[in-house]
Design a protein around this motif. Structure first.
Motif, mmCIF file in Angstrom:
data_model
loop_
_atom_site.group_PDB
_atom_site.id
_atom_site.type_symbol
_atom_site.label_atom_id
_atom_site.label_comp_id
_atom_site.label_asym_id
_atom_site.label_seq_id
_atom_site.Cartn_x
_atom_site.Cartn_y
_atom_site.Cartn_z
ATOM 1 N N ASP A 40 1.054 -0.957 -0.018
ATOM 2 C CA ASP A 40 -0.012 -0.020 -0.035
ATOM 3 C C ASP A 40 0.923 1.096 -0.084
ATOM 4 N N PHE A 41 0.399 2.457 -0.674
ATOM 5 C CA PHE A 41 1.091 3.450 -0.901
ATOM 6 C C PHE A 41 1.024 4.192 0.496
ATOM 7 N N THR A 42 2.249 4.945 1.052
ATOM 8 C CA THR A 42 2.158 5.605 2.130
ATOM 9 C C THR A 42 3.176 6.744 1.957
ATOM 10 N N PHE A 43 2.977 7.796 3.043
ATOM 11 C CA PHE A 43 3.748 8.880 2.726
ATOM 12 C C PHE A 43 4.684 9.117 3.704
ATOM 13 N N GLY A 44 5.571 7.947 3.475
ATOM 14 C CA GLY A 44 6.965 7.719 4.403
ATOM 15 C C GLY A 44 8.321 8.397 3.750
ATOM 16 N N PRO A 45 9.325 7.823 4.490
ATOM 17 C CA PRO A 45 10.589 8.680 3.980
ATOM 18 C C PRO A 45 10.847 8.924 2.638
ATOM 19 N N ARG A 46 10.639 7.784 1.714
ATOM 20 C CA ARG A 46 10.805 7.649 0.452
ATOM 21 C C ARG A 46 9.990 8.550 -0.515
ATOM 22 N N VAL A 47 8.615 8.643 0.026
ATOM 23 C CA VAL A 47 7.814 9.444 -0.725
ATOM 24 C C VAL A 47 7.907 10.893 -0.407
ATOM 25 N N ARG A 209 2.254 10.088 -18.606
ATOM 26 C CA ARG A 209 3.092 9.690 -19.766
ATOM 27 C C ARG A 209 3.882 10.946 -20.318
ATOM 28 N N ARG A 210 3.310 11.996 -20.626
ATOM 29 C CA ARG A 210 3.735 13.246 -21.117
ATOM 30 C C ARG A 210 4.658 13.885 -20.055
ATOM 31 N N ASN A 211 4.468 13.638 -18.825
ATOM 32 C CA ASN A 211 5.656 13.756 -17.724
ATOM 33 C C ASN A 211 6.581 12.827 -17.401
ATOM 34 N N GLN A 212 6.801 11.917 -18.236
ATOM 35 C CA GLN A 212 7.830 11.161 -18.305
ATOM 36 C C GLN A 212 7.713 9.870 -17.143
ATOM 37 N N TYR A 213 6.466 9.404 -16.829
ATOM 38 C CA TYR A 213 6.216 8.214 -16.186
ATOM 39 C C TYR A 213 6.183 7.074 -17.137
ATOM 40 N N SER A 214 6.695 6.027 -16.764
ATOM 41 C CA SER A 214 6.688 4.991 -17.707
ATOM 42 C C SER A 214 5.743 4.098 -17.316
ATOM 43 N N GLU A 215 5.117 2.978 -18.321
ATOM 44 C CA GLU A 215 3.715 2.136 -17.880
ATOM 45 C C GLU A 215 4.233 1.574 -16.742
ATOM 46 N N LEU A 216 5.442 1.020 -16.390
ATOM 47 C CA LEU A 216 5.510 0.454 -15.189
ATOM 48 C C LEU A 216 5.304 1.304 -14.022
ATOM 49 N N GLU A 217 5.818 2.226 -13.913
ATOM 50 C CA GLU A 217 5.603 3.371 -13.065
ATOM 51 C C GLU A 217 4.078 3.644 -12.693
ATOM 52 N N ILE A 218 3.427 3.764 -13.782
ATOM 53 C CA ILE A 218 2.061 4.171 -13.743
ATOM 54 C C ILE A 218 1.143 3.051 -13.118
ATOM 55 N N ALA A 219 1.597 1.767 -13.718
ATOM 56 C CA ALA A 219 0.939 0.510 -13.373
ATOM 57 C C ALA A 219 1.117 0.280 -11.657
ATOM 58 N N GLN A 220 2.380 0.285 -11.410
ATOM 59 C CA GLN A 220 2.617 -0.009 -9.870
ATOM 60 C C GLN A 220 2.382 0.961 -8.965
ATOM 61 N N LYS A 221 2.027 2.183 -9.315
ATOM 62 C CA LYS A 221 1.771 3.154 -8.467
ATOM 63 C C LYS A 221 0.074 3.037 -8.353
ATOM 64 N N ARG A 222 -0.541 2.752 -9.365
ATOM 65 C CA ARG A 222 -2.011 2.434 -9.381
ATOM 66 C C ARG A 222 -2.289 1.238 -8.572
ATOM 67 N N GLU A 223 -1.619 0.161 -8.640
ATOM 68 C CA GLU A 223 -1.750 -0.906 -7.498
ATOM 69 C C GLU A 223 -1.542 -0.500 -6.065
#
Length: 265
Positions: A40-47, A209-223
């Motif tokens: 699950d997405f969290t607002f921890g140190p990495r984010v 995509r226009r802002n240089q996010y890859s398909e992998l990044e889009i899919a993994q963040k969506r999940e």
């Protein structure tokens, strides 16, 4: 007054005079490597370390939304009152509000993430705010404690609150706001119809995509966001605001599946 510095403060960097963002902010690469299991997405140190880049590339017209929040804040801020930013993250909204209003109000930023608040504190110090301010660590699911508010802001935050608590929180915001005070709500929303919902989401991914996010990044963040970010329809948000007691509600920004609403007590 400024609160006691109980959070670790990152090294001070130069700050952009327009947006309040740190110059040379690290680029968002949180989801650019394949993961066997997406948590699950969290607002921890990495984010927190890349949040400003993440939000500017992920939210359409983010700088314009921030400008509009600042302008509307100036319309409703009252000297001697409190102005709350619920889910203040790294402090961009607080900085933009401070630049639009006089120095007679107290800005109060509330966030659950101590990592976000540490970045926020450093950013506010760099920006040299005119207003007094306080930063508070609090889980908004527990209900914010507001008083004497002429303005309350939730920018892309209510969508992360558990649905069971949302109406209660809006009632608390209403009770803590002065008569003629305002509540600004910016949210990701569902389309009113499934057809439009699908179209709007696809156009939103095109923006990523226009802002240089890859398909992998889009899919993994969506999940990662699937069980964490739960959007409502625009009509559902408006109904909740009206049920909380706000006299007037108006949409001041709309882009596909993102909207900004202002409500007045």
């Amino acid at each position: 007054m400024q609160p006691e510095d109980t959070l670790e403060t990152p090294a001070i960097q130069a700050v952009d005079g327009t947006t309040g963002r740190a110059v040379g902010e690290a680029a968002d690469r949180v989801f650019d490597e394949p993961e066997d299991r997406i948590g699950d997405f969290t607002f921890g140190p990495r984010v927190a370390s890349v949040f400003d880049d993440m939000v500017s590339r992920s939210v359409p017209f983010y700088d314009e939304i921030q400008r509009m929040i600042g302008e509307l804040a100036a319309d409703f801020a009252v000297e001697g009152t409190n102005i709350y930013d619920l889910g203040c993250s790294t402090g961009t909204t607080l900085i933009n509000i401070d630049r639009r209003i006089g120095a007679g109000s107290t800005l109060i930023g509330i966030d659950e993430s101590t990592e976000m608040l540490a970045k926020c504190r450093a950013k506010l110090e760099r920006a040299g705010l005119r207003s007094a301010y306080e930063l508070v660590a609090m889980d908004l699911n527990d209900g914010p404690r507001l008083e004497n508010a002429s303005l309350v802001v939730m920018c892309l935050v209510l969508q992360f609150i558990r649905p069971i608590y949302r109406e209660q929180i809006l009632h608390q915001i209403y009770r803590g706001t002065r008569p003629n005070g305002a509540f600004i709500l910016v949210e990701k929303v569902l389309g009113e119809d499934s057809l439009f919902n699908r179209l709007f989401i696809e156009h939103y991914y095109d923006l990523k995509r226009r802002n240089q996010y890859s398909e992998l990044e889009i899919a993994q963040k969506r999940e990662a966001l699937e069980n964490v970010l739960v959007p409502y329809k625009l009509s559902e948000n408006l109904r909740m605001l009206q049920a909380a007691g706000f006299r007037y509600t108006e949409v001041f920004f709309k882009w596909y599946n993102f909207c900004g609403i202002i409500a007045v007590k």
